[in-house]
Design a protein around this motif. Sequence first.
Motif, PDB file in Angstrom:
ATOM      1  N   ASP A  12       4.008   5.668 -11.300  1.00 24.71           N
ATOM      2  CA  ASP A  12       5.144   6.216 -10.952  1.00 24.71           C
ATOM      3  C   ASP A  12       5.795   5.499  -9.439  1.00 24.71           C
ATOM      4  OD1 ASP A  12       7.254   7.762  -9.648  1.00 24.71           O
ATOM      5  OD2 ASP A  12       6.359   9.941 -10.641  1.00 24.71           O
ATOM      6  N   PHE A  13       6.517   4.567  -9.473  1.00 20.55           N
ATOM      7  CA  PHE A  13       6.646   3.973  -8.130  1.00 20.55           C
ATOM      8  C   PHE A  13       7.462   4.455  -7.164  1.00 20.55           C
ATOM      9  CE2 PHE A  13       6.339   0.382 -11.760  1.00 20.55           C
ATOM     10  CZ  PHE A  13       5.320   0.100 -11.462  1.00 20.55           C
ATOM     11  N   TYR A  14       8.199   5.559  -7.712  1.00 21.08           N
ATOM     12  CA  TYR A  14       9.038   6.344  -6.598  1.00 21.08           C
ATOM     13  C   TYR A  14       8.241   7.181  -5.935  1.00 21.08           C
ATOM     14  CZ  TYR A  14      13.344   4.504  -8.451  1.00 21.08           C
ATOM     15  OH  TYR A  14      14.189   3.595  -8.835  1.00 21.08           O
ATOM     16  N   GLN A  15       7.208   7.743  -6.651  1.00 20.98           N
ATOM     17  CA  GLN A  15       6.181   8.709  -6.198  1.00 20.98           C
ATOM     18  C   GLN A  15       5.393   8.029  -4.981  1.00 20.98           C
ATOM     19  OE1 GLN A  15       3.127  10.382  -8.570  1.00 20.98           O
ATOM     20  NE2 GLN A  15       2.720  12.030  -7.149  1.00 20.98           N
ATOM     21  N   ILE A  16       4.711   6.802  -5.416  1.00 16.61           N
ATOM     22  CA  ILE A  16       3.885   5.842  -4.437  1.00 16.61           C
ATOM     23  C   ILE A  16       4.753   5.624  -3.385  1.00 16.61           C
ATOM     24  CG2 ILE A  16       2.761   3.756  -4.383  1.00 16.61           C
ATOM     25  CD1 ILE A  16       2.144   4.068  -7.251  1.00 16.61           C
ATOM     26  N   GLY A  17       5.954   5.222  -3.616  1.00 17.06           N
ATOM     27  CA  GLY A  17       7.262   4.817  -2.506  1.00 17.06           C
ATOM     28  C   GLY A  17       7.331   5.834  -1.400  1.00 17.06           C
ATOM     29  N   GLU A  18       7.554   7.067  -1.879  1.00 12.06           N
ATOM     30  CA  GLU A  18       7.620   8.263  -1.030  1.00 12.06           C
ATOM     31  C   GLU A  18       6.192   8.628  -0.394  1.00 12.06           C
ATOM     32  OE1 GLU A  18       8.933  11.751  -2.912  1.00 12.06           O
ATOM     33  OE2 GLU A  18      10.874  10.582  -3.585  1.00 12.06           O
ATOM     34  N   MET A  19       5.076   8.446  -0.829  1.00  8.45           N
ATOM     35  CA  MET A  19       3.811   8.806  -0.420  1.00  8.45           C
ATOM     36  C   MET A  19       3.400   7.987   0.858  1.00  8.45           C
ATOM     37  SD  MET A  19       0.200   9.169  -2.153  1.00  8.45           S
ATOM     38  CE  MET A  19       0.628   9.934  -3.898  1.00  8.45           C
ATOM     39  N   PHE A  20       3.814   6.582   0.638  1.00  8.15           N
ATOM     40  CA  PHE A  20       3.275   5.487   1.451  1.00  8.15           C
ATOM     41  C   PHE A  20       4.767   5.067   2.308  1.00  8.15           C
ATOM     42  CE2 PHE A  20      -0.229   5.449  -1.332  1.00  8.15           C
ATOM     43  CZ  PHE A  20      -0.955   5.694  -0.506  1.00  8.15           C
ATOM     44  N   GLN A  21       5.815   5.653   1.987  1.00  6.84           N
ATOM     45  CA  GLN A  21       6.832   5.296   2.919  1.00  6.84           C
ATOM     46  C   GLN A  21       7.358   3.713   2.678  1.00  6.84           C
ATOM     47  OE1 GLN A  21       8.899   7.694   5.093  1.00  6.84           O
ATOM     48  NE2 GLN A  21       7.586   8.947   3.577  1.00  6.84           N
ATOM     49  N   ILE A  22       7.258   3.371   1.268  1.00  4.69           N
ATOM     50  CA  ILE A  22       7.611   2.100   1.062  1.00  4.69           C
ATOM     51  C   ILE A  22       8.690   2.145  -0.290  1.00  4.69           C
ATOM     52  CG2 ILE A  22       5.503   0.851   1.908  1.00  4.69           C
ATOM     53  CD1 ILE A  22       4.609   1.117  -1.141  1.00  4.69           C
ATOM     54  N   SER A  23       9.189   1.098  -0.485  1.00  3.10           N
ATOM     55  CA  SER A  23      10.486   1.003  -1.509  1.00  3.10           C
ATOM     56  C   SER A  23       9.630   0.852  -2.810  1.00  3.10           C
ATOM     57  CB  SER A  23      11.281  -0.347  -1.507  1.00  3.10           C
ATOM     58  OG  SER A  23      10.412  -1.353  -1.563  1.00  3.10           O
ATOM     59  N   PRO A  24      10.372   1.515  -3.978  1.00  2.97           N
ATOM     60  CA  PRO A  24       9.586   1.262  -5.204  1.00  2.97           C
ATOM     61  C   PRO A  24       9.337  -0.141  -5.680  1.00  2.97           C
ATOM     62  CG  PRO A  24      11.486   2.767  -5.261  1.00  2.97           C
ATOM     63  CD  PRO A  24      11.535   2.022  -3.901  1.00  2.97           C
ATOM     64  N   ILE A  25      10.091  -0.996  -5.257  1.00  2.00           N
ATOM     65  CA  ILE A  25       9.976  -2.510  -5.500  1.00  2.00           C
ATOM     66  C   ILE A  25       8.457  -2.720  -4.804  1.00  2.00           C
ATOM     67  CG2 ILE A  25      10.503  -4.851  -4.903  1.00  2.00           C
ATOM     68  CD1 ILE A  25      13.531  -3.893  -4.744  1.00  2.00           C
ATOM     69  N   LEU A  26       8.329  -2.324  -3.764  1.00  2.48           N
ATOM     70  CA  LEU A  26       6.981  -2.745  -3.136  1.00  2.48           C
ATOM     71  C   LEU A  26       5.595  -2.086  -3.663  1.00  2.48           C
ATOM     72  CD1 LEU A  26       6.442  -4.641  -0.382  1.00  2.48           C
ATOM     73  CD2 LEU A  26       5.582  -2.778   0.747  1.00  2.48           C
ATOM     74  N   ALA A  27       5.976  -0.840  -4.186  1.00  2.19           N
ATOM     75  CA  ALA A  27       4.896   0.082  -5.015  1.00  2.19           C
ATOM     76  C   ALA A  27       4.491  -0.533  -6.132  1.00  2.19           C
ATOM     77  CB  ALA A  27       5.552   1.320  -5.230  1.00  2.19           C
ATOM     78  N   ARG A  28       5.677  -1.265  -6.924  1.00  7.22           N
ATOM     79  CA  ARG A  28       5.364  -2.017  -8.212  1.00  7.22           C
ATOM     80  C   ARG A  28       4.648  -3.161  -7.759  1.00  7.22           C
ATOM     81  NH1 ARG A  28       7.762  -3.430 -13.288  1.00  7.22           N
ATOM     82  NH2 ARG A  28       9.309  -1.890 -13.113  1.00  7.22           N
ATOM     83  N   LEU A  29       4.852  -3.874  -6.745  1.00  2.90           N
ATOM     84  CA  LEU A  29       4.018  -4.992  -6.482  1.00  2.90           C
ATOM     85  C   LEU A  29       2.682  -4.787  -6.046  1.00  2.90           C
ATOM     86  CD1 LEU A  29       6.844  -6.857  -4.353  1.00  2.90           C
ATOM     87  CD2 LEU A  29       6.017  -7.445  -6.673  1.00  2.90           C
ATOM     88  N   ILE A  30       2.069  -3.794  -5.400  1.00  3.84           N
ATOM     89  CA  ILE A  30       0.773  -3.443  -5.108  1.00  3.84           C
ATOM     90  C   ILE A  30       0.194  -3.080  -6.101  1.00  3.84           C
ATOM     91  CG2 ILE A  30      -0.181  -1.566  -3.782  1.00  3.84           C
ATOM     92  CD1 ILE A  30       1.730  -1.718  -1.507  1.00  3.84           C
ATOM     93  N   ARG A  31       1.077  -2.384  -7.251  1.00  8.78           N
ATOM     94  CA  ARG A  31       0.304  -1.985  -8.486  1.00  8.78           C
ATOM     95  C   ARG A  31      -0.251  -3.172  -9.198  1.00  8.78           C
ATOM     96  NH1 ARG A  31      -2.253  -1.376 -11.735  1.00  8.78           N
ATOM     97  NH2 ARG A  31      -2.558  -0.157 -13.496  1.00  8.78           N
ATOM     98  N   ASN A  32       0.777  -4.122  -9.230  1.00 12.68           N
ATOM     99  CA  ASN A  32       0.346  -5.598  -9.657  1.00 12.68           C
ATOM    100  C   ASN A  32      -0.836  -6.131  -9.315  1.00 12.68           C
ATOM    101  OD1 ASN A  32       2.487  -5.044 -11.455  1.00 12.68           O
ATOM    102  ND2 ASN A  32       3.860  -6.771 -10.489  1.00 12.68           N
ATOM    103  N   ARG A  33      -1.080  -5.728  -8.165  1.00 12.71           N
ATOM    104  CA  ARG A  33      -2.337  -6.521  -7.591  1.00 12.71           C
ATOM    105  C   ARG A  33      -3.479  -5.557  -7.597  1.00 12.71           C
ATOM    106  NH1 ARG A  33       1.720  -8.369  -6.577  1.00 12.71           N
ATOM    107  NH2 ARG A  33       2.186 -10.510  -5.806  1.00 12.71           N
ATOM    108  N   GLU A  34      -3.407  -4.959  -8.959  1.00 10.09           N
ATOM    109  CA  GLU A  34      -4.596  -4.078  -9.146  1.00 10.09           C
ATOM    110  C   GLU A  34      -5.015  -2.873  -8.293  1.00 10.09           C
ATOM    111  OE1 GLU A  34      -5.311  -4.202 -12.158  1.00 10.09           O
ATOM    112  OE2 GLU A  34      -4.597  -6.336 -12.512  1.00 10.09           O
ATOM    113  N   MET A  35      -3.993  -2.329  -7.600  1.00 11.40           N
ATOM    114  CA  MET A  35      -4.141  -1.220  -6.644  1.00 11.40           C
ATOM    115  C   MET A  35      -3.808   0.081  -7.369  1.00 11.40           C
ATOM    116  SD  MET A  35      -5.702  -2.694  -4.055  1.00 11.40           S
ATOM    117  CE  MET A  35      -5.843  -4.517  -4.314  1.00 11.40           C
ATOM    118  N   VAL A  36      -4.726   0.852  -7.790  1.00 15.99           N
ATOM    119  CA  VAL A  36      -4.490   2.139  -8.648  1.00 15.99           C
ATOM    120  C   VAL A  36      -4.405   3.517  -7.948  1.00 15.99           C
ATOM    121  CG1 VAL A  36      -4.752   2.961 -10.866  1.00 15.99           C
ATOM    122  CG2 VAL A  36      -5.313   0.781 -10.434  1.00 15.99           C
TER     123      VAL A  36
END
Length: 573
Positions: A12-36
């Motif tokens: 849920d990139f929007y939820q991760i974005g809200e939690m860490f104050q980052i954009s959904p795009i950045l949330a997706r990039l971090i998830r792609n780097r195996e951060m779960v």
Amino acid sequence: MEKWFVTMKKADFYQIGEMFQISPILARLIRNREMVTKDEIEFYLNGTIADLYDGMLMKDMDKAVTILKEKIQANEPIRVIGDYDIDGVNATYILQEGISNLGGDVDTDIPDRIKDGYGLNKALIDRAIEDGIDTIITCDNGIAAMDEIAYGKQQGLTIIVTDHHEVPYIDVGDGKEYLLPHADAVIDPHREDCPYPFKGLCGAAVSYKLIEALYGVMQKDAEDVDYLMENVAIATIGDVMDLTGENRIFVKQGLEMLKRTSNEGLKALMECTGVPVDSLNAYHIGFVIGPCINAGGRLDTAKRALNLLNAKTRREAVMLAEDLKALNDSRKEMTEKGVEQAVALIENTSLKEDKVLVVYLPDCHESIAGIIAGRIREKYYRPVFVLTQGEEDVKGSGRSIEAYNMFEEMNKCRALFTKFGGHKLAAGLSLKEENVERFRESINECANLTEDDLTEKISIDMQLPLRYVNESLIQELELLEPFGKGNPKPLFAEKNLKVIDPRIIGKNKNVLKFKVQDKDGYEMDAICFGDVEGCLETIEQSETMAFTYYPSINEFRGERTIQMVVQNYNPSK
């Protein structure tokens, strides 16, 4: 031909974005780097020195610090024996600096690449005994020096091994029997019985952990050695370790420290190579500073680079920095010549059919074999060994591809080598000249590589339309730095792009500049380095193009424009 694919990790990139104050795009990039998990993402974005593990968790660390404490207090002479590359030099400096700051009687020795070869040898041990040394500490080597360490122990030396290379083994039945040297302490996170949670440290990081633990045992403030993190950062990037876990923190913190370093030698080297100190990043270490530090060990002696780190006056530092830069410039010329010879040999012989390339260049300087192997691997996307004529035997360096574990494959024909060692992706070896062709045949017979294994995979983070690229996104991408192995620069893609006004520019004619326009008429500047002729030819033959890219800001005469830096190109399908 490359194979492009988009990494499709779910979250849920929007939820991760809200939690860490980052954009959904950045949330997706971090998830792609195996951060779960939340903790993993928190560590990735905000990890600090406080999150580093306690070095005492390493097997034998307690033994090593107890021995060293006694030796320092008894004023026994200690010798650090490192290696001639960027990791070994920085590891040597860290141990020497840490022990001497604690009042220890310490000196150093680094093997000569040509005369001594890699790692500990009998001559180095004899030299230590002649000099009245009591204790040897190895760094970035030693794990494979069973016989040499046994010899040193027979001569009455105390020996501590610190290393980060794989532990040698022999296959027995279904399993492996690991061959540990019989030193007084053996610190290596790759030991099977080592509980240390992060295995990916370089040799300098293992040395740093030892000094930190030693400070603790001798009741000194471990924060007093924080400044040595800049050396760990240089070594981690230079030895191409994964920039994940602890390495990410070491490099992030170390780069910040380097911007305001008080080390005269490093200051002089950054100055004479012209790196932008205020915006120093992993690229500058990997491709500008690092090669200069390595050049000493390649073409002269690594002691030059160690002297640079130890330089006490600006005058001495500037002189040594300029020497290393000059050595690196001549190394570049030799590399170009070696690459040309290797390509000619592959193209004009049956080598071209091999899945594993074994290229014998007898006259090539053995110190640049690894760099040439890396360049050939990039060109042909196959595992590569480049062999050269050493003083006694033929010596070689290997560079591998993702699907091929070089160290394990070499184990299958270990009988052909007089010496070998390494990792999954890189290795070194020595063998008799009469075995060169047998090695080429054997290593290819053992190779189970498929066509798919030998096709380079381009992993794209996401398709990103041009209209989503703006200055705030480009700025936000900096949160993902430092980039490098294990934490690649994000790669975006867009297709069906019309190319406008492509032209080759630059004094070396190695830059292709053009504009791209999407189907909605949205335009952006674009720039491509590397094979500009090939890119231009493809553009001229295609109606529309697909590009993989990284967005950046181009500042020219006070004007800021957004541009895509093209990495790969294909006609749009």
